[in-house]
Motif scaffolding. Structure first.
Motif, PDB file in Angstrom:
ATOM      1  N   VAL A   1      11.283  15.321  -6.616  1.00  0.00           N
ATOM      2  CA  VAL A   1      11.396  13.916  -6.072  1.00  0.00           C
ATOM      3  C   VAL A   1      10.600  13.971  -4.809  1.00  0.00           C
ATOM      4  O   VAL A   1      10.143  12.640  -4.653  1.00  0.00           O
ATOM      5  N   LEU A   2      10.319  14.680  -4.026  1.00  0.00           N
ATOM      6  CA  LEU A   2       9.450  14.577  -3.134  1.00  0.00           C
ATOM      7  C   LEU A   2       8.147  14.193  -3.487  1.00  0.00           C
ATOM      8  O   LEU A   2       7.529  13.129  -2.902  1.00  0.00           O
ATOM      9  N   ALA A   3       7.455  14.693  -4.623  1.00  0.00           N
ATOM     10  CA  ALA A   3       6.180  14.384  -5.080  1.00  0.00           C
ATOM     11  C   ALA A   3       6.342  12.828  -5.585  1.00  0.00           C
ATOM     12  O   ALA A   3       5.316  12.362  -5.277  1.00  0.00           O
ATOM     13  N   TRP A   4       7.369  12.698  -6.180  1.00  0.00           N
ATOM     14  CA  TRP A   4       7.521  11.363  -6.771  1.00  0.00           C
ATOM     15  C   TRP A   4       7.634  10.100  -5.867  1.00  0.00           C
ATOM     16  O   TRP A   4       6.844   9.225  -5.853  1.00  0.00           O
ATOM     17  N   MET A   5       8.244  10.423  -4.850  1.00  0.00           N
ATOM     18  CA  MET A   5       8.368   9.708  -3.435  1.00  0.00           C
ATOM     19  C   MET A   5       6.705   8.983  -2.679  1.00  0.00           C
ATOM     20  O   MET A   5       6.479   8.329  -2.681  1.00  0.00           O
ATOM     21  N   LEU A   6       6.077  10.425  -2.797  1.00  0.00           N
ATOM     22  CA  LEU A   6       4.705  10.111  -2.126  1.00  0.00           C
ATOM     23  C   LEU A   6       4.048   9.444  -3.160  1.00  0.00           C
ATOM     24  O   LEU A   6       2.952   8.587  -2.714  1.00  0.00           O
ATOM     25  N   GLY A   7       4.175   9.542  -4.273  1.00  0.00           N
ATOM     26  CA  GLY A   7       3.672   8.937  -5.462  1.00  0.00           C
ATOM     27  C   GLY A   7       3.498   7.553  -5.390  1.00  0.00           C
ATOM     28  O   GLY A   7       2.761   6.545  -5.903  1.00  0.00           O
ATOM     29  N   VAL A   8       4.813   6.904  -4.708  1.00  0.00           N
ATOM     30  CA  VAL A   8       5.007   5.242  -4.844  1.00  0.00           C
ATOM     31  C   VAL A   8       3.880   4.916  -4.062  1.00  0.00           C
ATOM     32  O   VAL A   8       3.565   3.851  -4.261  1.00  0.00           O
ATOM     33  N   GLY A   9       3.573   5.532  -2.998  1.00  0.00           N
ATOM     34  CA  GLY A   9       2.465   4.821  -2.098  1.00  0.00           C
ATOM     35  C   GLY A   9       1.180   4.669  -3.008  1.00  0.00           C
ATOM     36  O   GLY A   9       0.364   3.768  -2.649  1.00  0.00           O
ATOM     37  N   SER A  10       0.711   5.734  -3.914  1.00  0.00           N
ATOM     38  CA  SER A  10      -0.401   5.474  -4.704  1.00  0.00           C
ATOM     39  C   SER A  10      -0.159   4.413  -5.591  1.00  0.00           C
ATOM     40  O   SER A  10      -1.248   3.641  -6.065  1.00  0.00           O
ATOM     41  N   VAL A  11       1.056   4.324  -6.207  1.00  0.00           N
ATOM     42  CA  VAL A  11       1.429   3.084  -7.275  1.00  0.00           C
ATOM     43  C   VAL A  11       0.937   1.880  -6.423  1.00  0.00           C
ATOM     44  O   VAL A  11       0.159   1.093  -6.837  1.00  0.00           O
ATOM     45  N   LEU A  12       1.394   1.682  -5.116  1.00  0.00           N
ATOM     46  CA  LEU A  12       1.143   0.277  -4.402  1.00  0.00           C
ATOM     47  C   LEU A  12      -0.195   0.154  -4.155  1.00  0.00           C
ATOM     48  O   LEU A  12      -0.747  -0.942  -3.856  1.00  0.00           O
ATOM     49  N   SER A  13      -0.997   1.348  -4.011  1.00  0.00           N
ATOM     50  CA  SER A  13      -2.568   1.322  -3.455  1.00  0.00           C
ATOM     51  C   SER A  13      -3.064   0.476  -4.105  1.00  0.00           C
ATOM     52  O   SER A  13      -4.290  -0.196  -3.871  1.00  0.00           O
ATOM     53  N   PHE A  14      -2.765   0.234  -5.610  1.00  0.00           N
ATOM     54  CA  PHE A  14      -3.556  -0.425  -6.450  1.00  0.00           C
ATOM     55  C   PHE A  14      -3.191  -1.949  -6.506  1.00  0.00           C
ATOM     56  O   PHE A  14      -3.864  -2.552  -7.400  1.00  0.00           O
ATOM     57  N   ASN A  15      -2.362  -2.255  -5.799  1.00  0.00           N
ATOM     58  CA  ASN A  15      -1.477  -3.912  -6.060  1.00  0.00           C
ATOM     59  C   ASN A  15      -1.138  -4.190  -4.404  1.00  0.00           C
ATOM     60  O   ASN A  15      -1.933  -4.615  -3.765  1.00  0.00           O
ATOM     61  N   LEU A  16       0.039  -3.983  -4.364  1.00  0.00           N
ATOM     62  CA  LEU A  16       0.709  -4.696  -3.265  1.00  0.00           C
ATOM     63  C   LEU A  16       0.015  -4.062  -1.867  1.00  0.00           C
ATOM     64  O   LEU A  16      -0.112  -4.849  -1.051  1.00  0.00           O
TER      65      LEU A  16
END
Ligand code: PHE
Length: 471
Positions: free
Chosen positions: A372-387
Motif C-alpha cells: 500500500v505504501l509503495a502504491w501510494m507513492l506510485g500515484v505521484g508517478s502516474v500523475l507525472s505523465f499527465n496532470l
C-alpha cells in the motif's frame, strides 16, 4: 561455514534455484525498458561502453559482496547487518545500511509498478490487434493516449501492485521458481526473434553503430527532448553517473534484494559462478533489447532520445508488420510483465522480511502494508505523465517520476553499493570473506578483494564528484 542459527527463512531448494531467482530479479524493466531509452538519451556507444565497464569493475565484485553478506547473515538485510556488526565488532552505524535498502526498494517499486502497468496495458492492446499494420505515428499516438489517461494508468498500476503483493504474501515462490525456468528462456527467444526482424526490416547497421560505436564526445553530452520537440544537449558528467546508476539498477544491487536472496542460498554453492551467470544473462538481455529497438528507431525516422516511451513506441511497429505479429506481440508483453513481476517481488522483499522478523507481523499484513505504501507513492508517478507534468509540479526541473528514478538509481543504489563494498572489503575480516566465498586464497580471491576494496569504491566516488561538477 556460515552461521545459520537464528534464521527463520527456508533455503532455496538448490543452487540452481538461487541463480534463477536472482536472474528473475535482475532481468526486468531495467533491461528492456530503461536501458534502451537511457542509452538513446545519452548518445549510445560511449554510454554503452561505460555501462559495460561499470558492470565488470563495479557490478560483479559488489554483487559477490552482497551475496556474501546475505549468506553470512542469513536474515533480512536489516537484521543481517545487525548480526554482522556484532560478529565483526563493527561500528553500530553500519546497521543503517539495512534500512537504506528497505526504503530504496519501496521507492523503486513505486514507479516500477507504474511502468509495469504500461506493459500490462500493452498485453491487451497487442492481443486486440491494435498494432496490426500500424505506422510509427499511430503507434506513438496510441502510447500518448495511455499517458493522457491517469485513470487507466492508475488502474494498471493498481493491478500490477496487487499481483506483486499476492505472490509475496502467499509465498508461492516455488511456483515462480518453476515459471522462471520456462518463461525467462522464452523471453530471450522472443528478443532474438525481434533482433532478426530488426536485422531484415530495420536499419540494422545504423542501430548497431549507434549502440556499439563509442564516440567519447557524446558520453559527456546529455540530451533531452524539450517540450517543443527540440533536442537540447549539454556537457556534463551526468551520463557517466546515469550509466553507473544503471549498472546497480539492472543488477538489483545496492538495496538488499540480492542480499535477501543470498541469505537463502545453500552454503556449498559458488558465489562467483552464480554471479557470473546472473551478470551474463542480464547483460545479454539488455543488449538484445537494444539491438531490437534501435534499428526500428532509425528505419522509421524516430528519435533515439525520445525518453521513457521508447520501447512502447518502437516494438509495436515491428509486431504490426511481422507475420504472426499479434501472437508474438502479446507473448512479448506477457513475458515483459512476468520479468517485471519477478523483479518487483525482490524489491518489496527486504521490507517484508524486516516487518516479519522485527515487528512480528504475519506475512500477509506485512506485505499488504509495504504494498500500500509503495502504491501510494506510485500515484505521484502516474500523475507525472499527465496532470502533474507541468513545471509548477516539478522539483529541480524534474517530475515526481523523474525525481524518484534519479534519487534511487543514481544516488541511493550507488551509495548502498558503495557501503556494501566497503563493508565486505574493509570491515569484514579477510578470513570471513575468504571462507564464505569459498574459492580459496588464490588469485581470484585476491582480484575480488582488490576490486571491492579499492577499484569499485573509488570509481563510484569519482563518478559522483564528477557529476556534481567537483572534479
Ligand atoms: N534489476 C531490476 C530490473 O532491471 C530492477 C531492480 C532494481 C530489482 C533493484 C530489484 C532491486 O528491472
Amino acid at each position: 561455514m556460515s552461521d545459520t542459527q537464528g534464521s527463520i527463512h527456508d533455503q532455496w531448494s538448490s543452487r540452481f534455484a538461487f541463480i534463477l531467482a536472482a536472474i528473475g530479479s535482475a532481468v526486468g524493466l531495467g533491461n528492456i525498458w530503461k536501458f534502451p531509452y537511457i542509452a538513446g538519451e545519452n548518445g549510445g556507444g560511449a554510454f554503452v561502453l561505460f555501462y559495460l565497464v561499470c558492470i565488470a569493475l563495479i557490478g560483479m565484485p559488489i554483487m559477490m559482496a552482497e551475496i556474501l553478506i546475505g549468506r553470512r547473515g542469513r536474515r533480512s538485510p536489516i537484521n543481517t547487518m545487525r548480526a554482522l556488526v556484532v560478529e565483526e565488532k563493527a561500528h553500530p552505524a553500519w546497521r543503517w545500511l539495512g534500512w537504506l535498502g528497505v526504503v530504496t526498494g519501496l521507492l523503486i517499486l513505486s514507479y516500477y509498478s507504474v511502468i509495469a502497468g504500461w506493459a500490462l496495458a500493452y498485453v491487451f492492446r497487442a492481443a486486440a490487434g491494435l498494432f496490426t499494420g500500424a505506422a510509427a505515428e499511430t503507434v506513438s499516438a496510441q502510447f500518448d493516449a495511455l499517458l493522457q489517461s491517469p485513470e487507466a494508468m492508475l488502474a494498471w498500476h493498481t493491478l500490477f501492485m496487487m499481483m506483486t503483493v499476492a505472490v509475496v504474501a502467499r509465498g508461492v515462490r516455488s511456483g515462480l521458481e518453476r515459471a522462471v525456468t520456462l518463461l525467462m528462456p522464452a523471453l530471450f527467444v522472443l528478443l532474438v526473434i525481434l533482433v532478426f526482424y530488426a536485422l531484415y526490416e530495420g536499419d540494422f547497421a545504423r542501430g548497431a553503430a549507434f549502440l556499439f560505436h563509442p564516440d567519447l564526445n557524446k558520453v559527456f553530452q546529455h540530451c533531452e527532448l524539450t517540450e517543443s520537440g527540440v533536442k537540447a544537449c549539454r556537457f556534463s558528467g551526468e551520463p557517466l553517473l546515469i550509466a553507473l546508476g544503471h549498472a546497480f539498477f539492472t543488477l538489483s544491487l545496492g538495496m538488499g534484494a540480492i542480499m535477501v536472496y543470498g541469505s537463502y542460498m545453500p552454503s556449498n554453492a559458488s558465489i562467483a559462478r552464480a554471479t557470473l551467470a546472473i551478470v551474463v544473462a542480464d547483460t545479454v538481455a539488455a543488449l538484445l533489447a537494444g539491438l531490437a529497438i534501435f534499428p526500428i528507431v532509425f528505419a522509421n525516422g524516430l528519435e533515439p532520445a525520445s525518453g521513457p516511451g521508447l520501447v512502447f513506441q518502437t516494438l509495436p511497429i515491428a509486431f504490426g508488420a511481422m507475420p504472426a505479429g499479434r501472437l508474438f506481440g502479446t507473448l512479448f508483453f506477457v513475458l515483459l510483465v512476468f520479468a517485471a513481476w519477478t523483479s518487483a517481488i525482490s524489491l518489496i522483499e527486504p521490507a517484508v522480511a524486516w516487518l516479519v522478523e522485527n515487528r512480528g507481523l504475519a506475512r500477509i499484513p506485512a506485505t499488504l502494508g509495504a504494498g500500500v505504501l509503495a502504491w501510494m507513492l506510485g500515484v505521484g508517478s502516474v500523475l507525472s505523465f499527465n496532470l502533474w507534468s507541468g513545471e509548477s509540479f516539478q522539483v529541480f526541473g524534474k517530475t515526481w517520476f523523474e525525481l524518484m528514478d534519479y534519487l534511487t538509481a543514481n544516488i541511493l543504489l550507488p551509495v548502498g553499493g558503495l557501503l556494501i563494498a566497503l563493508f565486505a572489503g574493509w570491515v569484514m575480516s579477510r578470513t570471513t570473506s575468504c571462507d564464505e566465498l569459498g574459492m580459496g586464497d588464490g588469485p581470484w580471491y585476491r582480484i575480488w578483494r582488490f576490486l571491492v576494496r579499492y577499484v569499485s569504491p573509488s570509481l563510484v566516488v569519482i563518478v559522483f564528484f564528477n557529476a556534481i561538477g567537483l572534479i
